[in-house]
Design an enzyme around this catalytic site. Structure first.
Site, PDB file in Angstrom:
ATOM      1  N   THR A 118       0.819  -1.221   0.000  1.00  0.00           N
ATOM      2  CA  THR A 118       0.000   0.000   0.000  1.00  0.00           C
ATOM      3  C   THR A 118       0.849   1.266   0.000  1.00  0.00           C
ATOM      4  OG1 THR A 118      -1.511   1.299   1.374  1.00  0.00           O
ATOM      5  CG2 THR A 118      -0.135  -0.254   2.528  1.00  0.00           C
ATOM      6  N   TYR A 142      -1.565   0.269  10.038  1.00  0.00           N
ATOM      7  CA  TYR A 142      -1.809  -0.484   8.807  1.00  0.00           C
ATOM      8  C   TYR A 142      -0.600  -0.380   7.879  1.00  0.00           C
ATOM      9  CZ  TYR A 142      -3.586  -1.441   4.150  1.00  0.00           C
ATOM     10  OH  TYR A 142      -3.737  -1.922   2.886  1.00  0.00           O
TER      11      TYR A 142
HETATM   12  N1  UFG Z   1     -13.201  10.031   3.659  1.00  0.00           N
HETATM   13  C1  UFG Z   1     -14.145  10.925   4.076  1.00  0.00           C
HETATM   14  N2  UFG Z   1     -15.299  10.427   4.603  1.00  0.00           N
HETATM   15  C2  UFG Z   1     -15.554   9.097   4.736  1.00  0.00           C
HETATM   16  C3  UFG Z   1     -14.565   8.181   4.288  1.00  0.00           C
HETATM   17  C4  UFG Z   1     -13.394   8.681   3.761  1.00  0.00           C
HETATM   18  O1  UFG Z   1     -13.963  12.132   3.991  1.00  0.00           O
HETATM   19  O2  UFG Z   1     -16.616   8.734   5.242  1.00  0.00           O
HETATM   20  C5  UFG Z   1     -11.953  10.544   3.094  1.00  0.00           C
HETATM   21  C6  UFG Z   1     -10.741  10.108   3.884  1.00  0.00           C
HETATM   22  O3  UFG Z   1     -10.484  10.997   4.926  1.00  0.00           O
HETATM   23  C7  UFG Z   1      -9.686  10.089   2.798  1.00  0.00           C
HETATM   24  C8  UFG Z   1     -10.443   9.746   1.530  1.00  0.00           C
HETATM   25  O4  UFG Z   1     -11.809  10.013   1.805  1.00  0.00           O
HETATM   26  O5  UFG Z   1      -9.159  11.362   2.648  1.00  0.00           O
HETATM   27  C9  UFG Z   1     -10.308   8.300   1.134  1.00  0.00           C
HETATM   28  O6  UFG Z   1     -10.635   7.494   2.279  1.00  0.00           O
HETATM   29  P1  UFG Z   1     -10.847   5.929   2.185  1.00  0.00           P
HETATM   30  O7  UFG Z   1     -11.249   5.461   3.546  1.00  0.00           O
HETATM   31  O8  UFG Z   1     -11.737   5.620   1.041  1.00  0.00           O
HETATM   32  O9  UFG Z   1      -9.420   5.417   1.809  1.00  0.00           O
HETATM   33  P2  UFG Z   1      -8.047   5.627   2.600  1.00  0.00           P
HETATM   34  O10 UFG Z   1      -7.260   6.609   1.800  1.00  0.00           O
HETATM   35  O11 UFG Z   1      -8.178   5.902   4.024  1.00  0.00           O
HETATM   36  O12 UFG Z   1      -7.498   4.150   2.570  1.00  0.00           O
HETATM   37  C10 UFG Z   1      -7.296   3.486   1.378  1.00  0.00           C
HETATM   38  C11 UFG Z   1      -7.291   1.984   1.596  1.00  0.00           C
HETATM   39  C12 UFG Z   1      -6.131   1.583   2.410  1.00  0.00           C
HETATM   40  C13 UFG Z   1      -4.880   2.196   1.843  1.00  0.00           C
HETATM   41  C14 UFG Z   1      -5.044   3.667   1.804  1.00  0.00           C
HETATM   42  C15 UFG Z   1      -3.879   4.460   1.414  1.00  0.00           C
HETATM   43  O13 UFG Z   1      -8.462   1.581   2.265  1.00  0.00           O
HETATM   44  O14 UFG Z   1      -6.028   0.205   2.387  1.00  0.00           O
HETATM   45  O15 UFG Z   1      -6.080   3.919   0.906  1.00  0.00           O
HETATM   46  O16 UFG Z   1      -4.254   5.812   1.570  1.00  0.00           O
HETATM   47  F1  UFG Z   1      -3.810   1.910   2.560  1.00  0.00           F
END
Ligand code: UFG
Length: 328
Positions: A118, A142
């Protein structure tokens, strides 16, 4: 007879799409999954073997039975927020579980290993386009757990000749355009499916996590890659290993970042519906900006992402959303 690939986490979102791609490429994908977050309904393209990564005896049995030519290892807990609250869960399952799998792979004489890592291993690096040689400074458990597994693979490569391709994913989105498999997590934590649920009235308004980041519109920036393009890269990675090209790390992203507000705007455009949202606090563990340099995958593997534009990813996710879910 077709060659077998052991796919851990094959009942999950990315693993199930990988099984479909492997099947299309002429392999038999054997799914190994404990169904803690995966769905047996998503196992459609080869045999299913229920089991846990921490169960070495079960792994040995599966290697002996199916004699895979390679392992594709997707099984992991993957929620950044949860990893901050329960680091032991991530170190036990992701790291100890992967170590057990890697030992079983070596013991079975299987030499090729494709690993799902990741961009969270890079951490928060201001305004940099990340490439494979960027320093890895994870800011959540993670990302730290995945970086540790990368180190284990390097050590096992040196010690036992285990050839490995490591893919560092950016934000995976979209679903199989034929809607045979798709994204369905319970609980759901990812931006696009949560937003589509809110649009469809299946849950309350989306909360935008943080509007005071140092980005043009104050919300986090991510690089979204279509799950079908992502798994195509895995098949290319497998061929790379079969051709004896050795161990290599590849980023998988598009090089373009989109803010949360931009994803909201594009979802409104694709669905032609209002996106109910509220603005909330930052989520612990979130990086400001994660954008990939993926030239290596394109130049060396010949990877050509076809569906990884935001509009297509949301459209494919929306099509699956209309019809798709799995039952336990
Ligand atoms: N976000 C919101 N509201 C929500 C959910 C997410 O604003 O309800 C934002 C988060 O703060 C982030 C973006 O949307 O800025 C993307 O969030 P996700 O939860 O969709 O994805 P993440 O970036 O947290 O995580 C994903 C994968 C992980 C990986 C990561 C690397 O789930 O496995 O990308 O950034 F490691």
């Amino acid at each position: 007879m077709s060659q077998t690939v052991l796919v851990t986490g094959g009942a999950g979102y990315i693993g199930s799409h990988a099984c479909k791609a492997l099947r299309a490429a002429g392999y038999t994908p054997v799914t190994f999954d404990n169904l803690s977050t995966g769905w047996e309904d998503a196992v459609k393209f080869g045999p299913f073997e229920k089991g846990d990564l921490l169960d070495r005896a079960r792994l040995d049995e599966i290697f002996a039975k199916h004699k895979p030519v390679a392992v594709m290892h997707f099984a992991a807990y993957s929620q950044v927020g949860e990893s901050m609250q329960d680091p032991a869960k991530y170190w036990r399952n992701n790291v100890i579980g992967s170590l057990t799998l890697i030992e079983a792979t070596v013991a079975a004489g299987c030499k090729n290993f494709v690993f799902s890592s990741t961009c969270a291993t890079y951490g928060d690096q201001d305004n940099v386009v990340l490439n494979e040689d960027s320093v890895q400074l994870p800011i959540n458990s993670y990302g730290a757990s995945k970086r540790a597994i990368e180190d284990i693979l390097d050590n096992f490569g040196d010690a036992f000749g285990l050839n490995h391709v490591i893919f560092r994913y950016f934000n995976v989105a979209g679903s199989d355009p034929e809607t045979e498999v798709g994204e369905f997590h319970q609980p759901e934590t990812h931006l696009i499916p949560l937003m589509l649920d809110a649009i469809a009235g299946k849950r309350d308004a989306l909360t935008i996590f943080g509007t005071d980041y140092d980005t043009p519109d104050g919300t986090c920036i991510r690089d979204y890659v279509h799950v079908c393009d992502l798994v195509d890269a895995h098949v290319l990675g497998l061929k790379w290993l079969e051709e004896g090209k050795g161990s290599r790390v590849f980023n998988l992203g598009t090089g373009k970042g989109f803010s949360v507000r931009e994803v909201v705007d594009q979802s409104r455009a694709v669905t032609n519906k209002e996106v109910p949202y509220v603005e909330g606090d930052r989520r612990p563990g979130d990086c400001t900006k994660l954008v990939s340099g993926s030239e290596r995958a394109m130049n060396e593997l010949g990877w050509e992402p076809h569906r990884s534009n935001l509009k297509q990813m949301i459209a494919d996710a929306w099509a699956w959303h209309q019809i798709g879910h799995y039952e336990k």
